[in-house]
Design a protein around this motif. Sequence first.
Motif, mmCIF file in Angstrom:
data_model
loop_
_atom_site.group_PDB
_atom_site.id
_atom_site.type_symbol
_atom_site.label_atom_id
_atom_site.label_comp_id
_atom_site.label_asym_id
_atom_site.label_seq_id
_atom_site.Cartn_x
_atom_site.Cartn_y
_atom_site.Cartn_z
ATOM 1 N N VAL A 275 24.647 -69.545 36.641
ATOM 2 C CA VAL A 275 24.577 -68.143 36.242
ATOM 3 C C VAL A 275 25.050 -68.020 34.801
ATOM 4 N N LYS A 306 19.519 -69.906 36.004
ATOM 5 C CA LYS A 306 18.544 -69.302 36.906
ATOM 6 C C LYS A 306 18.735 -67.791 37.011
ATOM 7 N N TYR A 307 19.965 -67.334 36.765
ATOM 8 C CA TYR A 307 20.283 -65.913 36.842
ATOM 9 C C TYR A 307 20.998 -65.494 35.566
ATOM 10 N N THR A 327 16.038 -64.958 36.308
ATOM 11 C CA THR A 327 16.124 -63.655 36.957
ATOM 12 C C THR A 327 17.179 -62.810 36.267
ATOM 13 N N VAL A 329 19.700 -59.782 36.118
ATOM 14 C CA VAL A 329 20.459 -58.993 37.084
ATOM 15 C C VAL A 329 21.186 -57.880 36.338
ATOM 16 N N ILE A 344 24.167 -63.898 45.225
ATOM 17 C CA ILE A 344 23.620 -65.181 44.763
ATOM 18 C C ILE A 344 24.149 -66.330 45.607
ATOM 19 N N THR A 349 19.268 -63.041 47.438
ATOM 20 C CA THR A 349 18.846 -62.698 46.081
ATOM 21 C C THR A 349 17.877 -61.520 46.031
ATOM 22 N N LEU A 352 19.465 -58.314 44.740
ATOM 23 C CA LEU A 352 19.959 -58.220 43.372
ATOM 24 C C LEU A 352 19.285 -57.072 42.625
ATOM 25 N N SER A 354 17.556 -55.530 39.702
ATOM 26 C CA SER A 354 16.829 -56.186 38.621
ATOM 27 C C SER A 354 16.641 -55.268 37.426
#
Length: 357
Positions: A275, A306-307, A327, A329, A344, A349, A352, A354
């Motif tokens: 993250v 990834k996030y 992604t 968040v 997460i 997910t 989350l 967005s």
Amino acid sequence: MSRRTATLLASTLTLIALLCVALVTPTPYAEMSPGPTVNTLGSYGGEKVIDISGRTTYPTTGNLNMTTVRVTGADYRMNLVEAVLGWARHDDKVVEHDTIYPGGQTAEQADQENAEEFSQSQDSAKVAALEELKIPVQSRVIVASVVKGGAAEGLLHAGDVIKAVDGHQVAAADQVATFVTKHSPGEKTVFTVVRAADVKKKSPPTQQVTITTRASDDSGAKRAIVGIAAGVEHLFPFTINIRLADVGGPSAGMMFALGIIDKLTPGSLTGGAFVAGTGTIDDKGDVGPIGGISLKTIGARDKGAKYFLTPADNCEEAAKDVPGGLTLVKVKTLDDAMAALKDIRSGATSKLPSCKS
């Protein structure tokens, strides 16, 4: 020499001359590009980014990466060729020089401002993290700075603790100005202080300092002032050191707060996930917007994230060009970030929040 050859030679020489001019002609632009991204749970330059002593800490896994933007220096002026190439590159951003360095700000001034903002962001990150964990943090009002040539010069000093003004107890920094401005310019005000050199003593003595107020430089009605800036100094129950060389500004505050929380609590906030994120933070845990969001998401994706925890006020801009595999968040507060990390690590997910363009 044929006419065709002469024309070709003249054209070539003209092109070379124009290129030379472009290489030496400065432009009013600066360049921004993705900068380093550093795991707040790990080490950087051989030192732990977050080092806590005097309190039990726990092993961590995964990544909570802060992100940065690299910019050309205040004294550097891009030439025309560099500006054109910068505009052509997707991962870079060419902006007006004054956008980054307003009012002709020098390199030294920019470095000083960034260092001050970075220091303040660290302090707020510590407060927000401990408040999140219900660990009490004490604070006191201090003299943050003294204006050179001001009424308080030589009477008050940076680091002095302000206990009272005119006998009124001081609990918040803004109360200092409130009490001083009850006077008319030229009247005397009395500060009760503990000198900076005495604050670590077991029973530090207090002093009363009388200052003759002066008139402010405001247009319209003049206020009484003494020429200081009051600030707040937090007293932490244990030591938290944040070490990150060559980084400035306030935008890593939220990620520092999360890193502190992760180290002070059993288990892993990320569940081992990668993250990254950005965002200023205040003492209450509110997350604020930053600059260069699109460049920070690129830097995070390239590092393996990834996030990406994104300040709500940056969401619309960030969502216009999301790097593949990342992604975004949306977060407004430290509580939001904590809730997102819970989803997460549990694999939920789809819950989350967005960012949308």
